[in-house]
Design a protein around this motif. Structure first.
Motif, PDB file in Angstrom:
ATOM      1  N   LEU A  20      40.480 -18.842   7.543  1.00  0.00           N
ATOM      2  CA  LEU A  20      40.729 -19.706   6.386  1.00  0.00           C
ATOM      3  C   LEU A  20      40.638 -21.175   6.785  1.00  0.00           C
ATOM      4  O   LEU A  20      40.131 -22.010   6.032  1.00  0.00           O
ATOM      5  CB  LEU A  20      42.101 -19.398   5.784  1.00  0.00           C
ATOM      6  N   GLU A  21      41.117 -21.492   7.995  1.00  0.00           N
ATOM      7  CA  GLU A  21      41.018 -22.867   8.495  1.00  0.00           C
ATOM      8  C   GLU A  21      39.558 -23.265   8.699  1.00  0.00           C
ATOM      9  O   GLU A  21      39.154 -24.389   8.369  1.00  0.00           O
ATOM     10  CB  GLU A  21      41.798 -22.994   9.801  1.00  0.00           C
ATOM     11  N   LEU A  22      38.746 -22.351   9.233  1.00  0.00           N
ATOM     12  CA  LEU A  22      37.328 -22.633   9.446  1.00  0.00           C
ATOM     13  C   LEU A  22      36.601 -22.856   8.120  1.00  0.00           C
ATOM     14  O   LEU A  22      35.743 -23.732   8.019  1.00  0.00           O
ATOM     15  CB  LEU A  22      36.670 -21.485  10.207  1.00  0.00           C
ATOM     16  N   LEU A  23      36.951 -22.077   7.117  1.00  0.00           N
ATOM     17  CA  LEU A  23      36.331 -22.257   5.797  1.00  0.00           C
ATOM     18  C   LEU A  23      36.701 -23.616   5.213  1.00  0.00           C
ATOM     19  O   LEU A  23      35.878 -24.273   4.565  1.00  0.00           O
ATOM     20  CB  LEU A  23      36.748 -21.131   4.849  1.00  0.00           C
ATOM     21  N   GLY A  24      37.938 -24.056   5.449  1.00  0.00           N
ATOM     22  CA  GLY A  24      38.337 -25.382   4.997  1.00  0.00           C
ATOM     23  C   GLY A  24      37.544 -26.466   5.713  1.00  0.00           C
ATOM     24  O   GLY A  24      37.055 -27.422   5.091  1.00  0.00           O
ATOM     25  N   ALA A  25      37.404 -26.321   7.040  1.00  0.00           N
ATOM     26  CA  ALA A  25      36.626 -27.289   7.810  1.00  0.00           C
ATOM     27  C   ALA A  25      35.172 -27.304   7.363  1.00  0.00           C
ATOM     28  O   ALA A  25      34.555 -28.373   7.226  1.00  0.00           O
ATOM     29  CB  ALA A  25      36.719 -26.956   9.298  1.00  0.00           C
ATOM     30  N   ALA A  26      34.605 -26.121   7.127  1.00  0.00           N
ATOM     31  CA  ALA A  26      33.208 -26.035   6.696  1.00  0.00           C
ATOM     32  C   ALA A  26      33.002 -26.693   5.339  1.00  0.00           C
ATOM     33  O   ALA A  26      31.989 -27.364   5.107  1.00  0.00           O
ATOM     34  CB  ALA A  26      32.783 -24.563   6.645  1.00  0.00           C
ATOM     35  N   SER A  27      33.965 -26.527   4.445  1.00  0.00           N
ATOM     36  CA  SER A  27      33.855 -27.140   3.117  1.00  0.00           C
ATOM     37  C   SER A  27      33.822 -28.657   3.221  1.00  0.00           C
ATOM     38  O   SER A  27      33.051 -29.329   2.524  1.00  0.00           O
ATOM     39  CB  SER A  27      35.027 -26.692   2.242  1.00  0.00           C
ATOM     40  N   ARG A  28      34.647 -29.202   4.112  1.00  0.00           N
ATOM     41  CA  ARG A  28      34.675 -30.667   4.282  1.00  0.00           C
ATOM     42  C   ARG A  28      33.401 -31.170   4.954  1.00  0.00           C
ATOM     43  O   ARG A  28      32.849 -32.216   4.580  1.00  0.00           O
ATOM     44  CB  ARG A  28      35.919 -31.067   5.074  1.00  0.00           C
ATOM     45  N   LEU A  29      32.906 -30.436   5.956  1.00  0.00           N
ATOM     46  CA  LEU A  29      31.681 -30.847   6.640  1.00  0.00           C
ATOM     47  C   LEU A  29      30.467 -30.765   5.720  1.00  0.00           C
ATOM     48  O   LEU A  29      29.571 -31.610   5.774  1.00  0.00           O
ATOM     49  CB  LEU A  29      31.452 -29.971   7.874  1.00  0.00           C
ATOM     50  N   ALA A  53      37.055 -14.396   0.146  1.00  0.00           N
ATOM     51  CA  ALA A  53      36.309 -15.494   0.768  1.00  0.00           C
ATOM     52  C   ALA A  53      35.922 -16.574  -0.235  1.00  0.00           C
ATOM     53  O   ALA A  53      35.941 -17.765   0.092  1.00  0.00           O
ATOM     54  CB  ALA A  53      35.064 -14.952   1.461  1.00  0.00           C
ATOM     55  N   GLY A  54      35.561 -16.184  -1.446  1.00  0.00           N
ATOM     56  CA  GLY A  54      35.170 -17.161  -2.467  1.00  0.00           C
ATOM     57  C   GLY A  54      36.275 -18.154  -2.771  1.00  0.00           C
ATOM     58  O   GLY A  54      36.078 -19.369  -2.679  1.00  0.00           O
ATOM     59  N   PRO A  55      37.465 -17.673  -3.150  1.00  0.00           N
ATOM     60  CA  PRO A  55      38.572 -18.603  -3.400  1.00  0.00           C
ATOM     61  C   PRO A  55      38.924 -19.478  -2.205  1.00  0.00           C
ATOM     62  O   PRO A  55      39.472 -20.568  -2.364  1.00  0.00           O
ATOM     63  CB  PRO A  55      39.725 -17.653  -3.753  1.00  0.00           C
ATOM     64  N   ALA A  56      38.603 -19.020  -0.983  1.00  0.00           N
ATOM     65  CA  ALA A  56      38.940 -19.770   0.228  1.00  0.00           C
ATOM     66  C   ALA A  56      37.883 -20.797   0.603  1.00  0.00           C
ATOM     67  O   ALA A  56      38.081 -21.552   1.555  1.00  0.00           O
ATOM     68  CB  ALA A  56      39.151 -18.807   1.392  1.00  0.00           C
ATOM     69  N   GLY A  57      36.740 -20.829  -0.132  1.00  0.00           N
ATOM     70  CA  GLY A  57      35.750 -21.867   0.119  1.00  0.00           C
ATOM     71  C   GLY A  57      34.343 -21.406   0.415  1.00  0.00           C
ATOM     72  O   GLY A  57      33.441 -22.233   0.555  1.00  0.00           O
ATOM     73  N   ALA A  58      34.088 -20.108   0.513  1.00  0.00           N
ATOM     74  CA  ALA A  58      32.746 -19.616   0.819  1.00  0.00           C
ATOM     75  C   ALA A  58      31.894 -19.512  -0.439  1.00  0.00           C
ATOM     76  O   ALA A  58      32.377 -19.108  -1.498  1.00  0.00           O
ATOM     77  CB  ALA A  58      32.828 -18.256   1.498  1.00  0.00           C
ATOM     78  N   ASP A  59      30.629 -19.892  -0.316  1.00  0.00           N
ATOM     79  CA  ASP A  59      29.684 -19.734  -1.423  1.00  0.00           C
ATOM     80  C   ASP A  59      28.980 -18.381  -1.362  1.00  0.00           C
ATOM     81  O   ASP A  59      28.562 -17.853  -2.380  1.00  0.00           O
ATOM     82  CB  ASP A  59      28.640 -20.854  -1.376  1.00  0.00           C
ATOM     83  N   SER A 160      43.950 -26.405  14.340  1.00  0.00           N
ATOM     84  CA  SER A 160      43.463 -27.776  14.420  1.00  0.00           C
ATOM     85  C   SER A 160      42.851 -28.240  13.102  1.00  0.00           C
ATOM     86  O   SER A 160      42.610 -29.430  12.911  1.00  0.00           O
ATOM     87  CB  SER A 160      42.425 -27.916  15.541  1.00  0.00           C
ATOM     88  N   GLN A 161      42.591 -27.292  12.179  1.00  0.00           N
ATOM     89  CA  GLN A 161      41.992 -27.604  10.887  1.00  0.00           C
ATOM     90  C   GLN A 161      42.892 -27.091   9.759  1.00  0.00           C
ATOM     91  O   GLN A 161      43.709 -26.199   9.975  1.00  0.00           O
ATOM     92  CB  GLN A 161      40.606 -26.960  10.765  1.00  0.00           C
ATOM     93  N   ASP A 162      42.710 -27.658   8.582  1.00  0.00           N
ATOM     94  CA  ASP A 162      43.511 -27.244   7.426  1.00  0.00           C
ATOM     95  C   ASP A 162      42.656 -26.428   6.466  1.00  0.00           C
ATOM     96  O   ASP A 162      41.515 -26.820   6.166  1.00  0.00           O
ATOM     97  CB  ASP A 162      44.067 -28.462   6.676  1.00  0.00           C
ATOM     98  N   PRO A 163      43.178 -25.306   5.965  1.00  0.00           N
ATOM     99  CA  PRO A 163      42.438 -24.568   4.933  1.00  0.00           C
ATOM    100  C   PRO A 163      42.471 -25.340   3.628  1.00  0.00           C
ATOM    101  O   PRO A 163      43.317 -26.227   3.440  1.00  0.00           O
ATOM    102  CB  PRO A 163      43.214 -23.252   4.822  1.00  0.00           C
ATOM    103  N   ILE A 164      41.548 -25.049   2.743  1.00  0.00           N
ATOM    104  CA  ILE A 164      41.593 -25.671   1.419  1.00  0.00           C
ATOM    105  C   ILE A 164      42.509 -24.854   0.522  1.00  0.00           C
ATOM    106  O   ILE A 164      42.827 -23.696   0.813  1.00  0.00           O
ATOM    107  CB  ILE A 164      40.185 -25.775   0.794  1.00  0.00           C
ATOM    108  N   GLU A 165      42.949 -25.457  -0.556  1.00  0.00           N
ATOM    109  CA  GLU A 165      43.800 -24.738  -1.502  1.00  0.00           C
ATOM    110  C   GLU A 165      42.962 -23.664  -2.206  1.00  0.00           C
ATOM    111  O   GLU A 165      41.868 -23.937  -2.700  1.00  0.00           O
ATOM    112  CB  GLU A 165      44.387 -25.705  -2.521  1.00  0.00           C
ATOM    113  N   ALA A 166      43.475 -22.450  -2.212  1.00  0.00           N
ATOM    114  CA  ALA A 166      42.728 -21.337  -2.802  1.00  0.00           C
ATOM    115  C   ALA A 166      42.484 -21.574  -4.286  1.00  0.00           C
ATOM    116  O   ALA A 166      43.375 -22.018  -5.012  1.00  0.00           O
ATOM    117  CB  ALA A 166      43.475 -20.035  -2.586  1.00  0.00           C
ATOM    118  N   ASP A 167      41.271 -21.286  -4.726  1.00  0.00           N
ATOM    119  CA  ASP A 167      40.876 -21.447  -6.122  1.00  0.00           C
ATOM    120  C   ASP A 167      40.425 -20.085  -6.641  1.00  0.00           C
ATOM    121  O   ASP A 167      39.327 -19.618  -6.328  1.00  0.00           O
ATOM    122  CB  ASP A 167      39.739 -22.472  -6.222  1.00  0.00           C
TER     123      ASP A 167
END
Length: 324
Positions: A20-29, A53-59, A160-167
């Motif tokens: 979940l942290e990696l998905l947050g980092a990927a969304s920001r990058l 995975a979708g709510p956590a930031g994956a397309d 070391s990274q923050d997850p995004i808020e689940a949508d």
């Protein structure tokens, strides 16, 4: 195709916290690089994890779901991972600095003709390339590294990274991956799980650790008492583990578990570079040591120079009163 491909991991509850942290980092990058975020899941019984995975930031989500992938083995995971990368053609690949990521990332990078950055603490985009900040010299310095070839393979330290808020309104495209029967050079014939109670070291927000300066194994009972007040995990230096004072599964350090808690309490630990490599990513370090010249104090936000036997009871009482 996505610009960033995250190789995720799962457990009994679904996607792991580092994923979940990696998905947050990927969304920001991806906001700076452009393109989307894809998640690759390799394993068995992945339906629930893929749905989250979708709510956590994956397309999009690549799922390689087969009984032969139920447990990690290099020979079975590596060709599947390579196939997913060749199908998606990402510019950046992110993995957790876990036992899987440490083994898979450099092997995958070699097969792809690129390089891997290991154990990144910070990620930013500069000129379309990801700049990764990581520890070096046993945690005594930081270096900023960039991979000049694509895909850029990077493992990231948990916490070391923050997850995004689940949508809940977001969903991801599911892409099934065909899995061939692997050719295994080695087979797992059994697994012995280390017994542990309470909070896992790698998941803990607070860690209380002790070293050889405690003087004996009985002192860890005092650390466990303090950890109970703080709802913390208990760790140990390698020296204490080597003496048989505490289980090796609880070792923090370069050859043990790497932790990145909000608070790390180092009791009777000198602060050797090998130990700091395992806890240097902590947001706050409190050190208790009777040696005023102990290296640990140079890494600590707060330090107490005294015998831990005098300090610990008062410290535990103060924490208990503050948290009451």
């Amino acid at each position: 195709m996505a610009s960033i491909l995250v190789f995720g991991e799962t457990d009994d509850s679904g996607l792991t916290a580092p994923t979940l942290e990696l998905l947050g980092a990927a969304s920001r990058l991806s906001a700076d690089i452009g393109g989307g975020v894809a998640l690759a899941l390799i394993g068995s019984g992945l339906a629930d994890a893929a749905a989250a995975a979708g709510p956590a930031g994956a397309d999009s989500v690549y799922t390689a779901d087969a009984d032969s992938l139920a447990g990690y083995q290099t020979d079975s995971f590596l060709p599947v991972a390579q196939g997913i990368v060749e199908q998606d053609s990402p510019s950046v690949i992110l993995m957790s600095q876990s036992s899987i990521g440490r083994d898979l990332a450099p092997r995958l990078a070699t097969r792809l003709g690129t390089a891997a950055i290991m154990d990144a603490l910070g990620l930013e985009v500069d000129g379309g390339r990801v700049k990764a900040t990581r520890s070096c010299y046993g945690g005594n310095a930081r270096q900023v590294v960039t991979v000049q070839t694509d895909p850029q393979v990077i493992t990231v330290r948990p916490k070391s990274q923050d997850p995004i808020e689940a949508d809940a309104s977001r969903s991801a495209e599911l892409i099934a991956v065909d899995v061939a029967e692997p050719t295994l050079r080695a087979r797992t014939t059994g697994k012995e799980q280390a017994e542990s109670e309470g909070i896992r070291l790698e998941d803990a927000e607070i860690v209380v650790s002790g070293g050889r300066g405690l003087g004996g194994p009985e002192a860890f009972a005092d650390l466990e008492s303090l950890a109970g007040v703080l709802t913390a995990a208990v760790g140990s230096s390698r020296a204490a583990c080597d003496l048989g004072w505490y289980p090796p599964s609880q070792q923090v350090g370069l050859t043990g578990t790497v932790v990145s808690p909000t608070l790390y309490v180092a009791i009777a630990i000198s602060g050797a570079s090998q130990h700091m490599a395992g806890c240097g990513g902590s947001k706050n370090i409190i050190a208790i040591n009777k040696d005023p010249d102990a290296p640990i104090f140079s890494f600590s936000r707060f330090g107490i120079v005294d015998d831990y036997k005098k300090v610990l009871p008062a410290l535990e009482a103060a924490f208990a009163a503050a948290l009451d």
